[in-house]
Design an enzyme around this catalytic site. Structure first.
Site, PDB file in Angstrom:
ATOM      1  N   GLY A  53     -18.545 -36.589 -38.826  1.00 11.91           N
ATOM      2  CA  GLY A  53     -19.180 -35.628 -39.895  1.00 11.91           C
ATOM      3  C   GLY A  53     -20.135 -36.331 -40.731  1.00 11.91           C
ATOM      4  O   GLY A  53     -20.734 -37.251 -40.387  1.00 11.91           O
ATOM      5  N   GLU A  55     -29.977 -35.471 -39.241  1.00  8.50           N
ATOM      6  CA  GLU A  55     -30.924 -35.287 -38.137  1.00  8.50           C
ATOM      7  C   GLU A  55     -30.383 -36.080 -37.106  1.00  8.50           C
ATOM      8  O   GLU A  55     -30.701 -35.739 -35.782  1.00  8.50           O
ATOM      9  CB  GLU A  55     -32.371 -35.291 -38.744  1.00  8.50           C
ATOM     10  CG  GLU A  55     -33.275 -34.908 -37.756  1.00  8.50           C
ATOM     11  CD  GLU A  55     -33.235 -33.474 -37.285  1.00  8.50           C
ATOM     12  OE1 GLU A  55     -32.557 -32.546 -37.993  1.00  8.50           O
ATOM     13  OE2 GLU A  55     -33.546 -33.187 -36.202  1.00  8.50           O
ATOM     14  N   GLY A  56     -29.852 -37.313 -36.897  1.00  9.79           N
ATOM     15  CA  GLY A  56     -29.573 -38.064 -35.894  1.00  9.79           C
ATOM     16  C   GLY A  56     -28.458 -37.285 -35.260  1.00  9.79           C
ATOM     17  O   GLY A  56     -28.632 -37.272 -33.939  1.00  9.79           O
ATOM     18  N   HIS A  57     -27.417 -36.775 -35.774  1.00 10.22           N
ATOM     19  CA  HIS A  57     -26.406 -35.976 -34.976  1.00 10.22           C
ATOM     20  C   HIS A  57     -27.133 -34.829 -34.472  1.00 10.22           C
ATOM     21  O   HIS A  57     -26.728 -34.394 -33.410  1.00 10.22           O
ATOM     22  CB  HIS A  57     -25.293 -35.633 -35.986  1.00 10.22           C
ATOM     23  CG  HIS A  57     -24.517 -36.829 -36.666  1.00 10.22           C
ATOM     24  ND1 HIS A  57     -24.719 -37.028 -38.101  1.00 10.22           N
ATOM     25  CD2 HIS A  57     -23.973 -37.674 -36.164  1.00 10.22           C
ATOM     26  CE1 HIS A  57     -23.848 -38.066 -38.210  1.00 10.22           C
ATOM     27  NE2 HIS A  57     -23.397 -38.465 -37.374  1.00 10.22           N
ATOM     28  N   SER A  85     -28.209 -42.627 -41.144  1.00 12.55           N
ATOM     29  CA  SER A  85     -27.030 -42.923 -41.271  1.00 12.55           C
ATOM     30  C   SER A  85     -26.134 -42.086 -41.950  1.00 12.55           C
ATOM     31  O   SER A  85     -26.670 -41.805 -43.399  1.00 12.55           O
ATOM     32  CB  SER A  85     -26.692 -44.500 -41.359  1.00 12.55           C
ATOM     33  OG  SER A  85     -25.373 -44.706 -41.718  1.00 12.55           O
TER      34      SER A  85
HETATM   35  P1  AMP Z   1     -21.013 -41.202 -36.683  1.00 11.83           P
HETATM   36  O1  AMP Z   1     -20.717 -40.006 -37.023  1.00 11.83           O
HETATM   37  O2  AMP Z   1     -21.989 -42.074 -37.563  1.00 11.83           O
HETATM   38  O3  AMP Z   1     -19.893 -42.035 -36.108  1.00 11.83           O
HETATM   39  O4  AMP Z   1     -22.026 -41.003 -35.351  1.00 11.83           O
HETATM   40  C1  AMP Z   1     -21.867 -40.048 -34.587  1.00 11.83           C
HETATM   41  C2  AMP Z   1     -22.968 -40.306 -33.206  1.00 11.83           C
HETATM   42  O5  AMP Z   1     -24.166 -40.052 -33.809  1.00 11.83           O
HETATM   43  C3  AMP Z   1     -22.853 -41.494 -32.730  1.00 11.83           C
HETATM   44  O6  AMP Z   1     -23.180 -41.640 -31.244  1.00 11.83           O
HETATM   45  C4  AMP Z   1     -24.045 -42.258 -33.374  1.00 11.83           C
HETATM   46  O7  AMP Z   1     -24.414 -43.360 -32.613  1.00 11.83           O
HETATM   47  C5  AMP Z   1     -24.939 -41.061 -33.630  1.00 11.83           C
HETATM   48  N1  AMP Z   1     -25.921 -41.412 -34.545  1.00 11.83           N
HETATM   49  C6  AMP Z   1     -25.738 -41.892 -35.743  1.00 11.83           C
HETATM   50  N2  AMP Z   1     -26.692 -42.032 -36.472  1.00 11.83           N
HETATM   51  C7  AMP Z   1     -27.760 -41.576 -35.550  1.00 11.83           C
HETATM   52  C8  AMP Z   1     -29.318 -41.785 -35.661  1.00 11.83           C
HETATM   53  N3  AMP Z   1     -29.987 -42.304 -36.589  1.00 11.83           N
HETATM   54  N4  AMP Z   1     -30.005 -41.578 -34.545  1.00 11.83           N
HETATM   55  C9  AMP Z   1     -29.410 -41.148 -33.410  1.00 11.83           C
HETATM   56  N5  AMP Z   1     -28.044 -41.161 -33.192  1.00 11.83           N
HETATM   57  C10 AMP Z   1     -27.441 -41.313 -34.329  1.00 11.83           C
END
Ligand code: AMP
Length: 275
Positions: A27, A31-33, A181
């Protein structure tokens, strides 16, 4: 878009589905998600997003309690990106009374983050295995930002014959280069400026590589100077390792990962580039 919290509802909604794309997250979406969700939507008939802050991947002194939880905003993003199903289990669904199994992934989980976060990748591998069992995705999407996590999961699905393709997608960055992040929300305005130093250090290492430098000690030492000059950081690691097996290397003679983790104040930041 359906928002489901139990195994029974999820299994009913996915019954008979073929071509399922899956994006597991904790959660606090950014934008990465969103870019993972777009890729999933483009490549599959049905896209599933999970939002679950997994306690077993946090160490005792880590930020589990204060990890950002922004469900309403997350659901807006999910809707905008055309997600079909959002799975939002709670701890009683994921770790019911008596839960006792865990998965250990071996040497790929040992260096880099594994050294500083004991148990972290076992927690990740265990929760992702459970989510894969529940969603039974055709493809699952992960970001290169968490490179070691991607490599751990590639090992996991291969070793345990899981019928899912792990898709590793590029790191999405802010316009100045900072890797997006959920933890960037913790940064003060001043820290936000300092946060760029890690990327600058990695890029400097990449520049040296492009100019012909192949000795990893030289690249690491030069990049380290940039981080140490800022004084704001407590560096955990800055390492060049072979990619994808993450072995220590003295010289770069094949694909390599240049990876960093450091605390900026109370916030732990990670980033990496692949040469
Ligand atoms: P998280 O919610 O931080 O556990 O991330 C969920 C997914 O999103 C994981 O596969 C992360 O690697 C990916 N993710 C997080 N930040 C980024 C980003 N800046 N660019 C691409 N994918 C991301």
């Amino acid at each position: 878009m359906q928002v489901l919290a139990t195994e029974k509802e999820l299994r009913a909604a996915l019954c008979g589905a073929t071509s399922v794309g899956f994006v597991p997250t904790m959660g606090a979406l950014h934008e990465g998600h969103a870019s993972l969700l777009r890729t999933s939507r483009a490549q599959n008939k049905i896209s599933v997003l999970s939002i679950y802050v997994n306690p077993t991947q946090f160490g005792a002194n880590e930020d589990l309690a204060k990890y950002p939880r922004t469900l309403e905003a997350d659901l807006e993003i999910a809707k905008r990106e055309g997600v079909d199903i959002v799975f939002t289990p709670d701890n009683s669904v994921m770790y019911p009374e008596g839960f006792a199994t865990s998965i250990s992934v071996g040497p790929i989980a040992e260096p880099l983050c594994g050294r500083f976060r004991p148990g972290h990748f076992s927690g990740v591998a265990t929760v992702v295995t459970k989510l894969f069992q529940l969603v039974q995705p055709t493809r699952a999407y992960f970001g290169q930002k968490d490179l070691q996590q991607c490599l751990v999961l590639l090992r996991l699905v291969k070793d345990l014959n899981m019928p899912v393709a792990i898709c590793i997608e590029p790191t999405v960055r802010e316009t100045d280069g900072l890797a997006m992040s959920s933890r960037n929300r913790y940064l003060s305005a001043e820290e936000r400026i300092q946060a760029l130093v890690l990327y600058k250090a990695l890029k400097h290492g990449e520049d040296l590589f492009r100019k012909g430098e192949r000795r990893s000690a030289v690249i690491v030492a030069e990049a380290r100077k940039i981080i140490e000059a800022s004084r704001a950081y407590e560096l955990q690691y800055l390492e060049l390792r072979s990619y994808p097996d993450l072995k220590a290397i003295e010289t770069i003679d094949g694909p390599a990962a240049f990876a960093v983790a450091a605390f900026l104040g109370k916030t732990r930041l990670i980033d990496n580039l692949i040469f």
